[in-house]
Design an enzyme around this catalytic site. Structure first.
Site, PDB file in Angstrom:
ATOM      1  N   ARG A  27       0.756  -1.142   0.226  1.00 30.56           N
ATOM      2  CA  ARG A  27      -0.001  -0.066  -0.180  1.00 30.56           C
ATOM      3  C   ARG A  27       0.830   1.079  -0.074  1.00 30.56           C
ATOM      4  NH1 ARG A  27      -5.459   0.386   0.639  1.00 30.56           N
ATOM      5  NH2 ARG A  27      -6.188   2.092   1.341  1.00 30.56           N
ATOM      6  N   THR A  82     -16.720  -3.914  12.011  1.00 27.13           N
ATOM      7  CA  THR A  82     -17.694  -4.609  12.913  1.00 27.13           C
ATOM      8  C   THR A  82     -17.084  -6.019  13.268  1.00 27.13           C
ATOM      9  OG1 THR A  82     -19.737  -3.788  11.871  1.00 27.13           O
ATOM     10  CG2 THR A  82     -20.045  -5.548  13.233  1.00 27.13           C
ATOM     11  N   GLU A 153     -17.025   9.617   0.620  1.00 26.15           N
ATOM     12  CA  GLU A 153     -16.301   8.982  -0.322  1.00 26.15           C
ATOM     13  C   GLU A 153     -16.765   9.649  -1.784  1.00 26.15           C
ATOM     14  OE1 GLU A 153     -15.792   4.763  -0.265  1.00 26.15           O
ATOM     15  OE2 GLU A 153     -15.466   4.882   1.674  1.00 26.15           O
ATOM     16  N   LEU A 209     -20.944   9.127  15.518  1.00 25.18           N
ATOM     17  CA  LEU A 209     -22.107   8.320  15.442  1.00 25.18           C
ATOM     18  C   LEU A 209     -23.315   8.723  15.139  1.00 25.18           C
ATOM     19  CD1 LEU A 209     -21.015   5.611  18.305  1.00 25.18           C
ATOM     20  CD2 LEU A 209     -20.415   5.236  15.775  1.00 25.18           C
ATOM     21  N   ALA A 211     -24.233  11.591  14.010  1.00 25.72           N
ATOM     22  CA  ALA A 211     -24.299  12.170  12.501  1.00 25.72           C
ATOM     23  C   ALA A 211     -24.781  11.006  11.463  1.00 25.72           C
ATOM     24  CB  ALA A 211     -23.079  12.834  12.052  1.00 25.72           C
ATOM     25  N   ARG A 248     -37.420  23.168   7.707  1.00 29.05           N
ATOM     26  CA  ARG A 248     -36.836  22.215   8.728  1.00 29.05           C
ATOM     27  C   ARG A 248     -36.470  21.031   8.358  1.00 29.05           C
ATOM     28  NH1 ARG A 248     -42.343  22.827  11.605  1.00 29.05           N
ATOM     29  NH2 ARG A 248     -42.829  22.334   9.524  1.00 29.05           N
ATOM     30  N   SER A 257     -33.547   4.857  -2.698  1.00 27.68           N
ATOM     31  CA  SER A 257     -32.636   4.123  -3.542  1.00 27.68           C
ATOM     32  C   SER A 257     -32.714   2.348  -2.928  1.00 27.68           C
ATOM     33  CB  SER A 257     -31.140   4.386  -3.066  1.00 27.68           C
ATOM     34  OG  SER A 257     -31.021   4.094  -1.823  1.00 27.68           O
ATOM     35  N   CYS A 264     -19.697   3.161   6.528  1.00 24.31           N
ATOM     36  CA  CYS A 264     -20.005   3.566   7.674  1.00 24.31           C
ATOM     37  C   CYS A 264     -21.229   3.448   8.363  1.00 24.31           C
ATOM     38  CB  CYS A 264     -19.594   4.956   7.721  1.00 24.31           C
ATOM     39  SG  CYS A 264     -17.964   5.462   7.378  1.00 24.31           S
TER      40      CYS A 264
HETATM   41  C1  UDX Z   1     -21.015   8.622   4.985  1.00 24.54           C
HETATM   42  C2  UDX Z   1     -21.134  10.033   5.474  1.00 24.54           C
HETATM   43  O1  UDX Z   1     -22.003  10.961   4.653  1.00 24.54           O
HETATM   44  C3  UDX Z   1     -19.880  10.859   5.697  1.00 24.54           C
HETATM   45  O2  UDX Z   1     -20.373  11.959   6.340  1.00 24.54           O
HETATM   46  C4  UDX Z   1     -19.098  10.042   6.949  1.00 24.54           C
HETATM   47  O3  UDX Z   1     -17.985  10.336   7.298  1.00 24.54           O
HETATM   48  C5  UDX Z   1     -19.212   8.378   6.177  1.00 24.54           C
HETATM   49  O4  UDX Z   1     -20.136   8.158   5.866  1.00 24.54           O
HETATM   50  P1  UDX Z   1     -20.213   7.758   2.511  1.00 24.54           P
HETATM   51  O5  UDX Z   1     -20.606   6.319   3.153  1.00 24.54           O
HETATM   52  O6  UDX Z   1     -19.065   7.907   1.835  1.00 24.54           O
HETATM   53  O7  UDX Z   1     -20.157   8.798   3.752  1.00 24.54           O
HETATM   54  O8  UDX Z   1     -21.412   8.134   1.603  1.00 24.54           O
HETATM   55  P2  UDX Z   1     -22.541   8.834   1.368  1.00 24.54           P
HETATM   56  O9  UDX Z   1     -22.584   9.955   0.504  1.00 24.54           O
HETATM   57  O10 UDX Z   1     -23.019   9.317   2.819  1.00 24.54           O
HETATM   58  O11 UDX Z   1     -23.688   7.443   1.136  1.00 24.54           O
HETATM   59  C6  UDX Z   1     -23.745   6.432   1.801  1.00 24.54           C
HETATM   60  C7  UDX Z   1     -24.946   5.491   1.278  1.00 24.54           C
HETATM   61  O12 UDX Z   1     -26.173   6.413   1.190  1.00 24.54           O
HETATM   62  C8  UDX Z   1     -24.427   5.391  -0.429  1.00 24.54           C
HETATM   63  O13 UDX Z   1     -24.956   3.980  -0.612  1.00 24.54           O
HETATM   64  C9  UDX Z   1     -25.687   6.142  -0.886  1.00 24.54           C
HETATM   65  O14 UDX Z   1     -25.938   5.806  -2.404  1.00 24.54           O
HETATM   66  C10 UDX Z   1     -26.741   6.288  -0.127  1.00 24.54           C
HETATM   67  N1  UDX Z   1     -27.632   7.210  -0.380  1.00 24.54           N
HETATM   68  C11 UDX Z   1     -27.375   8.710   0.034  1.00 24.54           C
HETATM   69  C12 UDX Z   1     -29.213   7.179  -0.758  1.00 24.54           C
HETATM   70  O15 UDX Z   1     -29.316   5.986  -1.023  1.00 24.54           O
HETATM   71  N2  UDX Z   1     -29.989   8.191  -0.492  1.00 24.54           N
HETATM   72  C13 UDX Z   1     -29.655   9.379  -0.611  1.00 24.54           C
HETATM   73  O16 UDX Z   1     -30.274  10.617  -0.259  1.00 24.54           O
HETATM   74  C14 UDX Z   1     -28.066   9.462   0.016  1.00 24.54           C
END
Ligand code: UDX
Length: 459
Positions: A27, A82, A153, A209, A211, A248, A257, A264
Site C-alpha cells: 500500500r 464490525t 467518499e 456516530l 451524525a 426544517r 434507493s 460507515c
Molecule cells: C458517509 C457520511 O456521509 C460521511 O459524513 C461519513 O464520514 C462516512 O459515511 P459515505 O459512506 O462515503 O459517507 O457516503 P454517502 O454519500 O453518505 O452515502 C452512503 C450511502 O447512502 C450510499 O450507498 C448512497 O448511495 C446512499 N444514499 C445517500 C441514498 O441512498 N440516498 C441518499 O439520499 C443519500
C-alpha cells in the site's frame, strides 16, 4: 480515509511535515508510485493533491516506529470494522487495530505527544487509549483528542477543502485545552474559526456516530415511504421534493434507493445499538436498529420485485447489473446493496452479469465469496455459486441477451447509454429495474422496456 485527509493537511500546511505510515508495504509503495493513477484510493482530486505535496512535506513510509518517535501529533486512522467473532459479534466495533496502535505508540514514544482519534470509535474509547498509553512507564505525557472524519467518499477532497465543520474534542484540563488549540491551529490554515468546533472528548466521539445515524435514518425513512408510494400510486421523488422544501427538513439525503451501503452507516449504527444495550437503554437501541432493519428490507424488496415481475422465478435467467460500487464515483463496494441483491437473485437461480466502471472482477467475486463464507457455505458450494456471477469490462456484453437490467449504482454514464440498441439485443419482454431512479421512465417505455423504479407504481 487517513491518506486523503493527511494529504490535504500536508498541502494546506506547508510548514508541517506529514508522514503517513502503514505496515502494509504494498500500500505504501502504491502511495509512492510515480504514476499517480496507481494510488491505492480513488478519489477525484486526490492525485493532484498528492502530486503537489509528496516529497515536499508529505511522505509515505512503512517505518512506523521512526515516524512515531519523530512526531508531535499522531493521528490514528486504522479501520474499526464490525466484530466478526466473540463478544459483540456482528454489532460492536472491533478495536483490535486501534489498541495495537496505542500499544506501539506507548512502547516507542520517548517524548510527549498528542494522539488524535480519526477512526470512528465508540464513545469513551479515549479512556481506553489513555490507559494503554499511560502504562508506557517512560514518563511521557500523552493527550488524547477526538477528531472524527465527516468526509464522504467520492467527494473526499472537496469535503476536506470546504468542510461544513471539523470537530475537535479533548479533556477540559489545561493540558487538554492546549492540545485542542494545537489541532485548531492546524485546521486554521484553511478553515475559518466558525468551521472549527471544539467540545469535550465524549461529545466529539458520540457526534460522529450520531451524525451517521441521522443521515442513514433519513434514507431509511424515505425508503420506507417508497414502499408505501408503490402501493398507493404516489411518487417518492415528488414526495421527497415536497417535504424537502420545508426548511426544517431540507432537501438533502432524501433520495430513495435500493438501500444505503458504504463502510460507515451500517457499522456505526450497529455500534451505536451495541453501546445503547451496554448502557442498558434497550428502547434507544431498538429505535436505531430499525434503521438497519428497514435498509435490509429495502434491498430484499428490490430483489423480490425483480423475481416477482419476471414471472416468479429468475432461475436460469440473465440479469445484468449496472453498477456494483455502493455509490457513484468510487470503487468502494463495502456493504454495497448490489452484493445483497445479487445474493438473493443467485439463490433463486439467476445468472448475474455485472458491469461497473470502477470495480474490478476480483473485487466483485471476493465480495460475494466473503458473504457466503460468513454464512458458512462449503468451498464447493461457493465455487458453484460463483459460476452464476459473471463480470465484464464492456457494458455492452453485460446487457447482451439479458432478460432484465438492474441499476444498482447511480453512475452518470448509465444515463447516456444507447437504450434503443440495448433493447434490441435483449430477451423480450425486456425489463429495467432502476434501483437509483436515474433513468427516464417515459423514454425507456417508448423504446419498449417494461420499467420499474423505486417508490413508483410503474411497469
Ligand atoms: C458517509 C457520511 O456521509 C460521511 O459524513 C461519513 O464520514 C462516512 O459515511 P459515505 O459512506 O462515503 O459517507 O457516503 P454517502 O454519500 O453518505 O452515502 C452512503 C450511502 O447512502 C450510499 O450507498 C448512497 O448511495 C446512499 N444514499 C445517500 C441514498 O441512498 N440516498 C441518499 O439520499 C443519500
Amino acid at each position: 480515509m487517513g491518506g486523503p485527509t493527511m494529504s490535504v493537511i500536508a498541502l494546506k500546511c506547508p510548514d508541517i511535515k506529514v508522514t503517513v505510515v502503514d505496515l502494509n508495504t504494498e500500500r505504501i509503495a502504491a502511495w509512492n508510485d510515480k504514476d499517480l493513477d496507481k494510488l491505492p484510493v480513488y478519489e477525484p482530486g486526490l492525485a493532484e493533491v498528492v502530486g503537489q505535496a509528496r516529497g515536499k512535506n508529505l511522505f509515505f513510509s512503512s517505518d512506523v516506529d521512526a515516524a512515531i518517535a519523530a512526531a508531535d501529533m499522531i493521528f490514528i486512522a486504522v479501520n474499526t470494522p464490525t466484530k466478526t467473532y466473540g463478544e459483540g459479534k456482528g454489532m460492536a466495533a472491533d478495536l483490535k487495530f486501534v489498541e495495537l496502535c496505542a500499544r506501539q505508540i506507548a512502547e516507542v514514544a520517548t517524548s510527549d505527544k498528542i494522539i488524535v482519534e480519526k477512526s470512528t470509535l465508540p464513545v469513551r474509547t479515549a479512556e481506553t487509549l489513555q490507559t494503554i498509553l499511560d502504562s508506557n512507564g517512560n514518563g511521557v505525557h500523552f493527550e488524547v483528542l477526538s477528531n472524527p472524519e465527516f468526509l464522504a467518499e467520492g467527494t473526499a477532497i472537496d469535503d476536506l477543502f470546504n468542510a461544513d465543520r471539523v470537530l475537535i474534542g479533548g479533556q477540559q484540563t489545561p493540558n487538554g485545552k492546549a492540545a485542542i488549540q494545537s489541532l485548531v491551529d492546524v485546521y486554521s490554515n484553511w478553515l475559518s474559526p466558525k468551521q472549527i468546533l471544539t467540545t469535550n472528548v465524549w461529545s466529539s466521539e458520540l457526534s460522529k456516530l450520531t451524525a451517521n445515524a441521522f443521515l442513514a435514518q433519513r434514507i431509511s425513512s424515505i425508503n420506507a415511504m417508497s414502499a408505501l408510494c408503490e402501493a398507493t400510486e404516489a411518487d417518492v421523488d415528488e414526495v421527497a421534493h415536497a417535504i424537502g422544501t420545508d426548511s426544517r427538513i431540507g432537501p438533502k439525503f432524501l433520495k430513495a434507493s435500493v438501500g444505503f451501503g458504504g463502510s460507515c452507516f451500517q457499522k456505526d449504527i450497529l455500534n451505536l445499538v451495541y453501546l445503547c444495550r451496554h448502557f442498558n437503554l434497550p428502547e434507544v437501541a431498538n429505535y436505531w436498529e430499525q434503521v438497519i432493519i428497514m435498509n435490509d428490507y429495502q434491498k430484499y424488496r428490490f430483489a423480490k420485485s425483480i423475481i416477482t415481475t419476471l414471472f416468479n422465478t429468475v432461475n436460469g435467467k440473465k440479469i445484468a447489473f449496472l453498477g456494483w460500487a455502493f455509490k457513484k464515483d468510487t470503487n468502494d463496494t463495502r456493504e454495497s446493496a448490489a452484493i445483497y441483491v445479487a445474493e438473493h437473485l443467485i439463490e433463486d437461480g439467476a445468472e448475474i452479469h455485472v458491469y461497473d466502471p470502477k470495480v474490478s472482477k476480483t473485487k466483485i467475486k471476493s465480495d460475494m465469496r466473503y458473504v457466503w463464507e460468513l454464512k458458512g457455505l462449503t468451498e464447493e458450494r461457493i465455487l458453484k455459486k460463483l459460476e452464476q456471477l459473471i463480470v465484464y469490462t464492456d457494458p455492452k456484453k453485460a446487457v447482451h441477451k439479458a432478460h432484465a437490467i438492474a441499476v444498482l449504482t447511480e453512475w452518470d454514464i448509465f444515463k447516456t447509454y444507447d437504450w434503443k440498441n440495448i433493447y434490441k439485443n435483449m430477451h423480450k419482454p425486456a425489463f429495467v429495474f432502476d434501483g437509483r431512479n436515474i433513468l427516464k421512465e417515459t423514454e425507456l417505455k417508448k423504446v419498449g422496456f417494461q420499467f420499474k423504479a423505486i417508490g413508483k407504481s410503474n411497469l
